[in-house]
Design a protein around this motif. Structure first.
Motif, PDB file in Angstrom:
ATOM      1  N   GLU A  71     -16.165 -30.873 -40.283  1.00  0.00           N
ATOM      2  CA  GLU A  71     -17.050 -32.066 -40.907  1.00  0.00           C
ATOM      3  C   GLU A  71     -15.280 -33.233 -39.988  1.00  0.00           C
ATOM      4  OE1 GLU A  71     -17.261 -31.212 -44.653  1.00  0.00           O
ATOM      5  OE2 GLU A  71     -19.549 -32.023 -44.254  1.00  0.00           O
ATOM      6  N   LYS A  72     -13.740 -32.782 -40.536  1.00  0.00           N
ATOM      7  CA  LYS A  72     -13.224 -33.248 -40.343  1.00  0.00           C
ATOM      8  C   LYS A  72     -12.622 -34.034 -38.784  1.00  0.00           C
ATOM      9  CE  LYS A  72     -10.413 -35.285 -42.114  1.00  0.00           C
ATOM     10  NZ  LYS A  72     -10.312 -36.900 -42.814  1.00  0.00           N
TER      11      LYS A  72
ATOM     12  N   GLU B 207     -15.794 -35.654 -36.593  1.00  0.00           N
ATOM     13  CA  GLU B 207     -14.817 -37.357 -36.583  1.00  0.00           C
ATOM     14  C   GLU B 207     -14.266 -37.283 -35.817  1.00  0.00           C
ATOM     15  OE1 GLU B 207     -13.062 -37.985 -40.826  1.00  0.00           O
ATOM     16  OE2 GLU B 207     -15.271 -37.815 -42.157  1.00  0.00           O
ATOM     17  N   SER B 208     -12.557 -36.526 -35.594  1.00  0.00           N
ATOM     18  CA  SER B 208     -11.747 -36.460 -35.365  1.00  0.00           C
ATOM     19  C   SER B 208     -12.263 -37.083 -33.163  1.00  0.00           C
ATOM     20  CB  SER B 208     -10.999 -35.263 -34.851  1.00  0.00           C
ATOM     21  OG  SER B 208     -10.165 -35.549 -35.566  1.00  0.00           O
TER      22      SER B 208
ATOM     23  N   THR C 153     -15.251 -37.683 -32.442  1.00  0.00           N
ATOM     24  CA  THR C 153     -15.925 -38.942 -32.351  1.00  0.00           C
ATOM     25  C   THR C 153     -15.230 -40.410 -32.155  1.00  0.00           C
ATOM     26  OG1 THR C 153     -17.356 -37.660 -34.030  1.00  0.00           O
ATOM     27  CG2 THR C 153     -17.654 -40.494 -33.662  1.00  0.00           C
ATOM     28  N   LYS C 154     -14.360 -40.454 -32.309  1.00  0.00           N
ATOM     29  CA  LYS C 154     -13.133 -41.570 -32.519  1.00  0.00           C
ATOM     30  C   LYS C 154     -13.140 -41.157 -31.188  1.00  0.00           C
ATOM     31  CE  LYS C 154     -11.593 -41.689 -36.997  1.00  0.00           C
ATOM     32  NZ  LYS C 154     -10.396 -41.002 -38.458  1.00  0.00           N
TER      33      LYS C 154
END
Length: 531
Positions: free
Chosen positions: A83-84, A87-88, A90-91
């Motif tokens: 999940e992290k 997130e990375s 997606t940034k």
């Protein structure tokens, strides 16, 4: 940076990436405050997606941020923090939607999280916009989605197959026209990858097994054509050394830690180990840590420390060293779990695990060291029908590395014979130390096997174990999509679809293609076979 290091450098790497991000964000803010562009590279480009191949020193601030976010995401991925990782990635994608490295990598993470539709969209973006075909692994990704849930991909298989067939003609023309070794390697790797996708299509979708074999074998010809020959002598030497060093009197009495915290899962690749790990992980007091073995990541250090202590000639010092090493591995297992839990979106629990499943299949060569450090720990060996496991290993495309030679018959047969011989060795010098678990018994009698497996851990039974396929645990393995389906029997005897093509492999394996091994879980009796 080593990805599969058992977590040794992961925390440090993630901290370093975050520090780099913080510094780069501060620099970006200064540019924004001064009304200066954040997307202009030193080479003059103003589009971050065009900076992918630029050296870091030449990138714009936005390009540098994207590169760092993407590498951070890959590190989260290898640390089982999926999940992290998303997130990375997606940034990065928020800064540049067509930064294809991040888009494709996010798709891979989403597959593991079971987000097939979102993963499919990511892979289709890469396939559409990758004009130079730098990310052909997107075809592998979309094939996994199509094989699992075809309805979430617009148009299904057909447009992908059509495009791949065009690419095959293009790449074959290009590889014939070049004498450049690097170019030949690049085209060979791409041809192997896309031929393998067509194998998946015909094997799973059309059931045209003749075409499936054509694409699998053709792809492997390209793959093996640019690799060095299999080092058969090295494999034999490794086996001989293991058998010579670990004789019956190798282990001093009273050595090692009494803890039962680790559970070691060993076996040949594609043996069904992921199914076993998911059964264990479904128990509230057991955690499966994926395929990044903490023990294996520290093996060189463990070996060196034991050798040094042994040469000192002091038995007490050797025992002290071994206990310290075992305690360190156990502590790091717990720390790694705590790190993963802190970076995973799931309900908080106050329950602390009492067992950690450490799955590194090739640790079958390292049972001697495992037993030395953890003489009370459970060692579960997953055994599967020889031809089934050989076929499954042969047809699967592993990440580049030590398993490359499962794509050729001689290398695969040599590795398999070594595996069988070393398992026989441990049964001889450490009788009863390894607990054998037949994959076929798990498939035919999961309720009985699951209870026997949990009983062997020394923990109380929990009914939720039988719902292992419904658990939230993300699985980073080639069996990612399969384990979510629960227990299925269609993989049994699957090799017979290609029995004629596998005759050479069968002959190379020789007598090892038969195996009468039985499950040795205490108290387990398999049900009588139906007529």
């Amino acid at each position: 940076l080593k990805y599969h290091d058992g977590g040794m450098g992961q925390a440090e790497a993630l901290e370093a990436y975050q520090n780099a991000i913080d510094l780069t964000l501060a620099k970006r803010q200064k540019l924004v405050d001064n009304d200066e562009p954040t997307n202009k590279s030193l080479s003059g480009t103003t589009s971050v997606k065009d900076e992918l191949m630029l050296d870091l020193s030449q990138k714009s601030v936005d390009g540098l941020l994207c590169a760092i976010y993407c590498n951070q995401g890959k590190q989260y991925f290898m640390a089982n923090m999926f999940e992290k990782a998303v997130e990375s990635y997606t940034k990065c994608i928020d800064l540049e939607p067509l930064y294809l490295d991040a888009v494709g990598s996010r798709g891979s993470s989403r597959i593991i999280l079971g987000q097939y539709e979102a993963a499919g969209k990511d892979f289709l973006v890469v396939i559409k916009h990758d004009q130079h075909r730098l990310f052909n692994d997107a075809f592998t990704g979309i094939a996994k989605v199509l094989s699992t849930k075809e309805e979430v991909v617009p148009g299904g298989w057909e447009p992908i197959v059509e495009l791949i067939e065009e690419l095959i003609q293009q790449y074959e023309t290009n590889i014939a026209a070049t004498d450049n070794a690097n170019a030949k390697r690049m085209y060979s790797e791409s041809l192997n990858r896309i031929h393998h996708v067509l194998f998946m299509y015909h094997d799973g979708k059309t059931k045209d097994f003749r075409q499936a074999w054509h694409h699998l074998s053709t792809g492997y010809k390209y793959k093996m054509g640019v690799l060095a020959p299999f080092n058969k002598a090295m494999e034999k030497q490794k086996l001989a050394t293991t058998k010579q060093v670990f004789h019956k009197s190798f282990w001093p009495p009273g050595i090692g830690s009494p803890t039962r915290l680790p559970i070691f899962i060993i076996g040949f690749v594609r043996s069904g180990s992921t199914l076993l790990e998911r059964v264990l992980d479904a128990h509230p007091l057991i955690v499966g840590t994926g395929e990044d073995s903490v023990f294996n990541g520290r093996l060189d250090h463990i070996r060196n420390e034991i050798v040094t202590a042994s040469l000192g000639g002091d038995p007490d010092q050797l025992k002290s060293t071994v206990t310290e090493l075992a305690d360190s591995v156990a502590l790091d297992m717990r720390k790694r779990w705590e790190s993963i839990e802190a970076n995973t979106h799931r309900e908080e629990t106050e329950v602390q695990p009492e067992r950690f499943a450490d799955k590194m299949l090739t640790n079958y060569f390292n049972v001697g060291f495992i037993h030395m450090l953890f003489p009370k720990a459970l060692i579960l060996h997953v055994a599967r029908n020889p031809m089934d496991v050989l076929w499954s290993a042969f047809k699967h495309e592993f990440p580049p590395g030590g398993l490359d030679y499962t794509s050729e018959f001689e290398g695969l047969a040599t590795m398999y014979r070594s595996y069988r011989e070393v398992i026989d060795h441990w049964d001889d010098v450490l009788p009863g130390r390894i607990t054998h678990v037949r994959y076929e018994d798990m498939v035919h009698d999961m309720p009985g096997m699951a209870k026997a497996i949990i009983d062997a851990t020394g923990l109380p039974w929990d009914e939720g174990v039988l719902d292992f396929h419904k658990k939230k645990h993300a699985v980073n393995t080639l069996s990612t999509t399969q384990v979510r389906k629960g227990v299925y029997k269609h993989s049994l005897e699957a090799w017979r679809k290609y029995e004629k093509q596998l005759e050479t492999l069968s002959k190379l394996v020789g007598k090892r293609k038969q195996w009468s091994i039985k499950t040795t879980l205490p108290g387990y009796d398999p049900p009588e076979a139906e007529d």
